[in-house]
Every structure is written in structure tokens, then in C-alpha cells.
Design a protein around this motif. Structure first.
Motif, PDB file in Angstrom:
ATOM      1  N   PHE A  19      -6.012  34.459  15.703  1.00  0.00           N
ATOM      2  CA  PHE A  19      -6.378  34.043  14.347  1.00  0.00           C
ATOM      3  C   PHE A  19      -5.238  34.305  13.378  1.00  0.00           C
ATOM      4  N   PHE A  20      -4.631  35.501  13.476  1.00  0.00           N
ATOM      5  CA  PHE A  20      -3.519  35.861  12.587  1.00  0.00           C
ATOM      6  C   PHE A  20      -2.286  35.002  12.876  1.00  0.00           C
ATOM      7  N   VAL A  21      -2.039  34.730  14.172  1.00  0.00           N
ATOM      8  CA  VAL A  21      -0.902  33.877  14.525  1.00  0.00           C
ATOM      9  C   VAL A  21      -1.118  32.466  13.981  1.00  0.00           C
ATOM     10  N   PHE A  22      -2.321  31.949  14.087  1.00  0.00           N
ATOM     11  CA  PHE A  22      -2.625  30.621  13.564  1.00  0.00           C
ATOM     12  C   PHE A  22      -2.420  30.590  12.051  1.00  0.00           C
ATOM     13  N   THR A  47      -3.821  40.660   2.044  1.00  0.00           N
ATOM     14  CA  THR A  47      -3.921  40.714   3.512  1.00  0.00           C
ATOM     15  C   THR A  47      -3.094  39.605   4.148  1.00  0.00           C
ATOM     16  N   ILE A  48      -3.192  38.410   3.591  1.00  0.00           N
ATOM     17  CA  ILE A  48      -2.406  37.277   4.103  1.00  0.00           C
ATOM     18  C   ILE A  48      -0.920  37.562   3.965  1.00  0.00           C
ATOM     19  N   SER A  49      -0.518  38.089   2.820  1.00  0.00           N
ATOM     20  CA  SER A  49       0.885  38.429   2.599  1.00  0.00           C
ATOM     21  C   SER A  49       1.360  39.454   3.619  1.00  0.00           C
ATOM     22  N   GLY A  50       0.538  40.448   3.892  1.00  0.00           N
ATOM     23  CA  GLY A  50       0.903  41.467   4.877  1.00  0.00           C
ATOM     24  C   GLY A  50       1.047  40.889   6.277  1.00  0.00           C
ATOM     25  N   CYS A  56       6.824  37.971  10.429  1.00  0.00           N
ATOM     26  CA  CYS A  56       8.226  37.575  10.243  1.00  0.00           C
ATOM     27  C   CYS A  56       9.170  38.656  10.758  1.00  0.00           C
ATOM     28  N   LYS A  57       8.870  39.898  10.439  1.00  0.00           N
ATOM     29  CA  LYS A  57       9.709  41.012  10.898  1.00  0.00           C
ATOM     30  C   LYS A  57       9.738  41.090  12.418  1.00  0.00           C
TER      31      LYS A  57
END
Length: 317
Positions: A19-22, A47-50, A56-57
Motif C-alpha cells: 500500500f505504501f509503495v503504491f 504521514t504521506i510526506s513521511g 526516497c532515502k
């Protein structure tokens, strides 16, 4: 019973992961704002920003050495072979171009931008990138102040030794980077001749340089068309948007590697004693002028000329 609980917990974590990867790829592929994604995924904006910044990191840390390792002399020679085959520009080790991405640094075009300075090969992969300069800074000064420029000045790029151009009896020519008029001319960085008082010889050089330089422009075009986050204004802190740029560069190279054929290994391992003198912006050094003359003479000679180049420069007048 305990096994069932562990299994359910595992699949829940796996579901959350996908879900987070999507969500992350949805952000990169569409450029939708965090506020828009908040309504789409029913998650808080912070939460989305985090999730985006953390992902990305991770991508940068784990893919950097895989898809964009520090070039060796053999790598430079492979890149040069690609430019010679695709653009017919001999001894070219990359095309250099800055790209401005939305952020808080105001530039001369009256919008805010962070600069992605990138060196690309003829396979449209990024070889070296430098991210985060002020959008209002000139291209030449960005290069001079960047880590890329510093490594060039300190001879830390393992550039191959100068070599004679194919079929030429003239002096050896260094391996060069091609760029536009915004950069300072130097022994390893070629820019076009000024547009005034151009004769056919200079027009031919500019035409050949432009054919090689287009590869970095195409690389940026592929990057922005695949990751539409670059096609809109991004409401993020500069440091966070730098993370986004880094991740997109890694993903760009990753897709290029897996979609393109692998180059043959040239089996060469050379060391270099060549150093680069980055001249002040607008002040081309004597050595840089001399190198440009070598290439200009070669491209107009029987050994280096292309059969269609005269028709091309006449059509551009």
C-alpha cells in the motif's frame, strides 16, 4: 492458533508495505499534491510526506552504487564509444545540462527552482548528478561550485589519457564533455562557437556538438515523462524535494538498465594524469580554445566529416 495470528500479522504488514509503495509511486507518477493524496488514500498529509521521504532515502541508499556507480576509466571509454557510434562525436564522455525543478529558489525565469545538474551518456542514463543549487545561479557557476566540478578540478574522475581522433595525424585530443553556451569553455568541456560570424567550419562543429548534447536533453525528457512529479509545482521543503529528485534519478537509471541492451565490455583499465582547469564564466581559457579548434578541424576534415553535415548546416541558416 498462535501460528494463525503470526500469519495474519505477516500478511497485514505485507499488505501495508504494498500500500505504501503504491502510494509512493502514485506520487511520483502523477505529481499529485499531498493534499490530493490525503483524500485519495485517507492518510494524513504528514504521514504521506513521511512515507515519501523515507522511501526516497531507501531507494537512494540501496540503488546508488548499483545503477550509478562512480565511473572508472573503462566506464568513460564505454561512454565515449557510445557517443562515437550514436552521435559521431569522438572522445565525448558525456553531455551536461541543468534542469530546474519546482522548489523555493527563485531563478531568472521568475519561478522557484532547484537545479539538477546531470551528466548523461548516449544510452540516456545519468552518469553523475549534482542536486540542490540555487535556481538563480548561472550554469557555469553551479558546475564550478558543485561536487562534480570539484572532482573535475582535482582530477578525481579517472579520465582516460588524450588520444588522437580516428584517422587524424593531429595532436591528441582530451576526452570532453559537451554542453551549451551557459558553461565556460575548458580543455574538457566543449561549448558551441558564439553565434556571430560563423563560417562553415564553426557551424559544423556546433552542429556536431548539438547532436551529442541532445542526449542529455532526451534523458531529462524521459525522466519527466515517466515521473510527472517534475511537471508541476511541488509544495515541499527543498531538502525533501532533493530526496525526490535523487530517487527519480535512481529509478530512471534502473529502468534504462533493464530496458536497454548491455554494452560490451571493452576490457580496458586506464589511469589518468589529466587535470581540468575550470575557467571563470564567460572567460574561455587558451587551452580550451585550442581543444575546440582540434575538434572543429577534425569534423571538417575528410577523416571526421559526415556525409550529410553540410546539408544540415545549410538547412539551419
Amino acid at each position: 492458533m498462535l501460528y494463525t495470528i503470526y500469519a495474519l500479522d505477516f500478511f497485514k504488514r505485507l499488505s501495508d508495505y504494498f500500500f505504501f509503495v503504491f502510494l509512493f509511486f502514485r506520487f511520483l507518477a502523477t505529481g499529485n499534491s499531498f493534499a490530493s493524496l490525503h483524500f485519495e488514500f485517507l492518510l494524513g498529509i504528514s504521514t504521506i510526506s513521511g512515507i515519501v521521504c523515507h522511501t526516497c532515502k531507501v531507494i537512494w541508499q540501496h540503488l546508488r552504487e548499483v545503477v550509478m556507480p562512480t565511473p572508472t576509466a573503462a566506464d568513460w571509454l564505454r561512454i565515449a564509444a557510445g557517443f562515437n557510434q550514436s552521435a559521431q562525436f569522438t572522445n565525448c564522455i558525456g553531455a551536461l545540462e541543468p534542469s530546474h525543478s519546482g522548489s523555493r529558489y527563485f531563478n531568472y525565469k521568475q519561478y522557484f527552482s532547484v537545479v539538477l545538474m546531470a551528466l548523461a551518456g548516449s544510452d540516456y542514463k545519468f552518469v553523475i548528478v549534482d542536486i540542490g543549487a540555487y535556481g538563480s545561479t548561472s550554469d557555469s557557476r553551479i558546475l564550478s561550485a558543485s561536487r562534480m566540478g570539484e572532482r573535475l578540478r582535482q582530477n578525481q574522475l579517472a579520465l582516460p589519457e588524450p588520444s588522437r581522433l580516428p584517422g587524424s595525424a593531429g595532436p591528441p585530443a582530451p576526452f570532453v564533455i559537451v554542453a551549451d553556451e551557459g558553461f565556460a569553455l575548458s580543455p574538457h568541456l566543449m561549448r558551441p562557437f558564439p553565434r556571430r560570424d560563423l563560417d562553415d567550419r564553426k557551424r559544423i562543429f556546433n552542429y556536431r556538438l548539438t547532436r551529442a548534447r541532445r542526449y542529455v536533453e532526451c534523458a531529462f525528457g524521459i525522466l519527466s515523462s515517466k515521473w510527472r512529479v517534475f511537471q508541476s509545482s511541488i509544495q515541499m521543503k527543498p531538502d525533501n524535494f532533493t530526496l525526490v529528485i535523487q530517487a527519480c534519478v535512481m529509478l530512471h537509471n534502473f529502468t534504462r538498465i533493464h530496458n536497454a541492451s548491455t554494452d560490451a565490455d571493452l576490457g580496458l583499465n586506464m589511469t589518468s594524469s589529466v587535470s581540468l582547469d575550470l575557467s571563470r564564466p564567460g572567460q574561455p581559457g587558451t587551452a580550451g580554445l585550442a581543444v575546440r579548434e582540434i575538434f572543429a578541424d577534425y569534423f571538417s576534415s575528410p577523416e571526421g566529416a559526415l556525409s550529410w553535415q553540410m546539408d544540415a548546416i545549410r538547412g539551419s541558416r
